[in-house]
Scaffold this motif. Structure first.
Motif, PDB file in Angstrom:
ATOM      1  N   ARG A  52      41.811  43.588  84.522  1.00 25.27           N
ATOM      2  CA  ARG A  52      41.124  43.095  85.719  1.00 25.27           C
ATOM      3  C   ARG A  52      39.708  43.671  85.883  1.00 25.27           C
ATOM      4  O   ARG A  52      38.778  42.943  86.222  1.00 25.27           O
ATOM      5  CB  ARG A  52      41.965  43.409  86.962  1.00 25.27           C
ATOM      6  CG  ARG A  52      41.430  42.771  88.224  1.00 25.27           C
ATOM      7  CD  ARG A  52      42.385  42.880  89.393  1.00 25.27           C
ATOM      8  NE  ARG A  52      43.688  42.279  89.155  1.00 25.27           N
ATOM      9  CZ  ARG A  52      43.941  40.972  89.206  1.00 25.27           C
ATOM     10  NH1 ARG A  52      42.986  40.126  89.456  1.00 25.27           N
ATOM     11  NH2 ARG A  52      45.163  40.514  88.997  1.00 25.27           N
ATOM     12  N   GLU A  53      39.529  44.949  85.604  1.00 23.93           N
ATOM     13  CA  GLU A  53      38.216  45.582  85.804  1.00 23.93           C
ATOM     14  C   GLU A  53      37.157  45.100  84.808  1.00 23.93           C
ATOM     15  O   GLU A  53      35.978  45.395  84.956  1.00 23.93           O
ATOM     16  CB  GLU A  53      38.317  47.115  85.773  1.00 23.93           C
ATOM     17  CG  GLU A  53      38.724  47.693  84.442  1.00 23.93           C
ATOM     18  CD  GLU A  53      40.226  47.888  84.274  1.00 23.93           C
ATOM     19  OE1 GLU A  53      40.603  48.707  83.436  1.00 23.93           O
ATOM     20  OE2 GLU A  53      41.022  47.207  84.969  1.00 23.93           O
ATOM     21  N   PHE A  54      37.570  44.345  83.781  1.00 27.18           N
ATOM     22  CA  PHE A  54      36.636  43.854  82.778  1.00 27.18           C
ATOM     23  C   PHE A  54      36.469  42.333  82.809  1.00 27.18           C
ATOM     24  O   PHE A  54      35.954  41.744  81.875  1.00 27.18           O
ATOM     25  CB  PHE A  54      37.091  44.283  81.377  1.00 27.18           C
ATOM     26  CG  PHE A  54      37.062  45.764  81.176  1.00 27.18           C
ATOM     27  CD1 PHE A  54      35.881  46.476  81.258  1.00 27.18           C
ATOM     28  CD2 PHE A  54      38.232  46.462  80.918  1.00 27.18           C
ATOM     29  CE1 PHE A  54      35.855  47.846  81.074  1.00 27.18           C
ATOM     30  CE2 PHE A  54      38.219  47.826  80.723  1.00 27.18           C
ATOM     31  CZ  PHE A  54      37.023  48.521  80.806  1.00 27.18           C
ATOM     32  N   ARG A  55      36.867  41.697  83.886  1.00 24.76           N
ATOM     33  CA  ARG A  55      36.791  40.234  83.962  1.00 24.76           C
ATOM     34  C   ARG A  55      35.470  39.710  84.500  1.00 24.76           C
ATOM     35  O   ARG A  55      35.245  38.506  84.533  1.00 24.76           O
ATOM     36  CB  ARG A  55      37.947  39.694  84.807  1.00 24.76           C
ATOM     37  CG  ARG A  55      39.272  39.904  84.105  1.00 24.76           C
ATOM     38  CD  ARG A  55      40.414  39.325  84.855  1.00 24.76           C
ATOM     39  NE  ARG A  55      41.675  39.642  84.162  1.00 24.76           N
ATOM     40  CZ  ARG A  55      42.861  39.410  84.653  1.00 24.76           C
ATOM     41  NH1 ARG A  55      42.979  38.839  85.844  1.00 24.76           N
ATOM     42  NH2 ARG A  55      43.929  39.732  83.975  1.00 24.76           N
ATOM     43  N   ARG A  56      34.594  40.596  84.926  1.00 26.26           N
ATOM     44  CA  ARG A  56      33.256  40.214  85.406  1.00 26.26           C
ATOM     45  C   ARG A  56      32.210  40.898  84.541  1.00 26.26           C
ATOM     46  O   ARG A  56      32.384  42.035  84.121  1.00 26.26           O
ATOM     47  CB  ARG A  56      33.043  40.656  86.857  1.00 26.26           C
ATOM     48  CG  ARG A  56      33.856  39.873  87.835  1.00 26.26           C
ATOM     49  CD  ARG A  56      33.053  38.684  88.274  1.00 26.26           C
ATOM     50  NE  ARG A  56      33.719  38.022  89.390  1.00 26.26           N
ATOM     51  CZ  ARG A  56      33.769  36.726  89.483  1.00 26.26           C
ATOM     52  NH1 ARG A  56      33.213  35.973  88.585  1.00 26.26           N
ATOM     53  NH2 ARG A  56      34.367  36.181  90.500  1.00 26.26           N
ATOM     54  N   GLY A  57      31.112  40.175  84.275  1.00 26.35           N
ATOM     55  CA  GLY A  57      30.031  40.753  83.495  1.00 26.35           C
ATOM     56  C   GLY A  57      30.288  40.618  81.997  1.00 26.35           C
ATOM     57  O   GLY A  57      31.159  39.880  81.559  1.00 26.35           O
ATOM     58  N   VAL A  58      29.496  41.357  81.220  1.00 20.96           N
ATOM     59  CA  VAL A  58      29.598  41.299  79.763  1.00 20.96           C
ATOM     60  C   VAL A  58      30.370  42.511  79.272  1.00 20.96           C
ATOM     61  O   VAL A  58      30.083  43.647  79.651  1.00 20.96           O
ATOM     62  CB  VAL A  58      28.198  41.244  79.106  1.00 20.96           C
ATOM     63  CG1 VAL A  58      28.317  41.219  77.595  1.00 20.96           C
ATOM     64  CG2 VAL A  58      27.436  40.020  79.599  1.00 20.96           C
ATOM     65  N   VAL A  59      31.355  42.249  78.422  1.00 18.57           N
ATOM     66  CA  VAL A  59      32.290  43.262  77.943  1.00 18.57           C
ATOM     67  C   VAL A  59      32.448  43.112  76.438  1.00 18.57           C
ATOM     68  O   VAL A  59      32.290  42.022  75.892  1.00 18.57           O
ATOM     69  CB  VAL A  59      33.664  43.050  78.637  1.00 18.57           C
ATOM     70  CG1 VAL A  59      34.725  43.962  78.081  1.00 18.57           C
ATOM     71  CG2 VAL A  59      33.535  43.222  80.136  1.00 18.57           C
ATOM     72  N   LYS A  60      32.748  44.225  75.761  1.00 22.63           N
ATOM     73  CA  LYS A  60      33.084  44.191  74.338  1.00 22.63           C
ATOM     74  C   LYS A  60      34.601  44.298  74.201  1.00 22.63           C
ATOM     75  O   LYS A  60      35.219  45.156  74.820  1.00 22.63           O
ATOM     76  CB  LYS A  60      32.463  45.373  73.593  1.00 22.63           C
ATOM     77  CG  LYS A  60      30.967  45.348  73.538  1.00 22.63           C
ATOM     78  CD  LYS A  60      30.439  46.464  72.677  1.00 22.63           C
ATOM     79  CE  LYS A  60      30.459  47.777  73.408  1.00 22.63           C
ATOM     80  NZ  LYS A  60      29.814  48.869  72.679  1.00 22.63           N
ATOM     81  N   CYS A  61      35.159  43.434  73.395  1.00 26.78           N
ATOM     82  CA  CYS A  61      36.578  43.521  73.038  1.00 26.78           C
ATOM     83  C   CYS A  61      36.617  43.932  71.574  1.00 26.78           C
ATOM     84  O   CYS A  61      36.123  43.205  70.707  1.00 26.78           O
ATOM     85  CB  CYS A  61      37.259  42.177  73.233  1.00 26.78           C
ATOM     86  SG  CYS A  61      38.948  42.138  72.598  1.00 26.78           S
ATOM     87  N   ARG A  62      37.154  45.104  71.302  1.00 28.48           N
ATOM     88  CA  ARG A  62      37.243  45.604  69.927  1.00 28.48           C
ATOM     89  C   ARG A  62      38.671  45.425  69.419  1.00 28.48           C
ATOM     90  O   ARG A  62      39.607  45.930  70.025  1.00 28.48           O
ATOM     91  CB  ARG A  62      36.860  47.072  69.868  1.00 28.48           C
ATOM     92  CG  ARG A  62      35.395  47.296  70.019  1.00 28.48           C
ATOM     93  CD  ARG A  62      35.036  48.694  69.521  1.00 28.48           C
ATOM     94  NE  ARG A  62      33.635  48.917  69.687  1.00 28.48           N
ATOM     95  CZ  ARG A  62      33.106  49.714  70.607  1.00 28.48           C
ATOM     96  NH1 ARG A  62      33.873  50.372  71.418  1.00 28.48           N
ATOM     97  NH2 ARG A  62      31.802  49.856  70.686  1.00 28.48           N
ATOM     98  N   VAL A  63      38.782  44.747  68.302  1.00 27.92           N
ATOM     99  CA  VAL A  63      40.084  44.514  67.675  1.00 27.92           C
ATOM    100  C   VAL A  63      40.099  45.267  66.347  1.00 27.92           C
ATOM    101  O   VAL A  63      39.331  44.949  65.437  1.00 27.92           O
ATOM    102  CB  VAL A  63      40.323  43.008  67.426  1.00 27.92           C
ATOM    103  CG1 VAL A  63      41.677  42.782  66.776  1.00 27.92           C
ATOM    104  CG2 VAL A  63      40.192  42.214  68.722  1.00 27.92           C
ATOM    105  N   ALA A  64      40.943  46.291  66.251  1.00 30.31           N
ATOM    106  CA  ALA A  64      41.126  47.032  65.002  1.00 30.31           C
ATOM    107  C   ALA A  64      42.323  46.408  64.297  1.00 30.31           C
ATOM    108  O   ALA A  64      43.384  46.230  64.896  1.00 30.31           O
ATOM    109  CB  ALA A  64      41.368  48.504  65.284  1.00 30.31           C
ATOM    110  N   TYR A  65      42.128  46.068  63.019  1.00 26.20           N
ATOM    111  CA  TYR A  65      43.205  45.384  62.311  1.00 26.20           C
ATOM    112  C   TYR A  65      43.142  45.684  60.819  1.00 26.20           C
ATOM    113  O   TYR A  65      42.162  46.205  60.300  1.00 26.20           O
ATOM    114  CB  TYR A  65      43.125  43.871  62.543  1.00 26.20           C
ATOM    115  CG  TYR A  65      41.927  43.202  61.905  1.00 26.20           C
ATOM    116  CD1 TYR A  65      42.059  42.521  60.705  1.00 26.20           C
ATOM    117  CD2 TYR A  65      40.673  43.257  62.490  1.00 26.20           C
ATOM    118  CE1 TYR A  65      40.967  41.910  60.105  1.00 26.20           C
ATOM    119  CE2 TYR A  65      39.583  42.658  61.910  1.00 26.20           C
ATOM    120  CZ  TYR A  65      39.724  41.981  60.707  1.00 26.20           C
ATOM    121  OH  TYR A  65      38.639  41.390  60.121  1.00 26.20           O
ATOM    122  N   GLY A  66      44.195  45.365  60.166  1.00 24.85           N
ATOM    123  CA  GLY A  66      44.326  45.407  58.719  1.00 24.85           C
ATOM    124  C   GLY A  66      45.277  44.274  58.408  1.00 24.85           C
ATOM    125  O   GLY A  66      45.023  43.134  58.742  1.00 24.85           O
TER     126      GLY A  66
END
Length: 83
Positions: A52-66
Motif C-alpha cells: 500500500r505505501e508504494f502505490r503512489r508515485g514512482v517506485v522500483k520493483c526489484r525481482v531477484a531470480y535464477g
C-alpha cells in the motif's frame, strides 16, 4: 555442478502500474535461456502485489531470480544527482 547465479530485473512502477512488464518478462526469458538453458520462472505481478505505501508515485520493483524467483522488493525511486 555450480549453483545458478541470481539475476536482477528492476521494473518501474508508476502510481501502482507496472511499466513495460511484457518487455521485462521477455528479458528474463532470454537471460534464463542463455545462462541456464531453461524457461524463466513465471513473473506474474499484479497491482495487488504492491504494498500500500508504494502505490503512489514512482517506485522500483526489484525481482531477484535464477531458475526460480528468489525475492521481490519495492523501494521509492530517488533520481541520482549528477554534477
Amino acid at each position: 555442478m555450480n549453483e545458478p547465479i541470481d539475476l536482477l530485473e528492476t521494473i518501474r512502477v508508476a502510481d501502482g502500474v507496472f511499466c513495460l512488464l511484457p518487455l521485462h518478462r521477455q528479458r528474463m526469458q532470454s537471460a534464463c535461456r542463455e545462462l541456464y538453458g531453461c524457461v524463466a520462472p513465471e513473473l506474474s505481478l499484479t497491482p495487488a502485489d504492491i504494498p500500500r505505501e508504494f502505490r503512489r508515485g514512482v517506485v522500483k520493483c526489484r525481482v531477484a531470480y535464477g531458475r526460480e524467483i528468489v525475492n521481490v522488493e519495492f523501494e521509492r525511486y530517488e533520481p541520482r544527482r549528477i554534477n
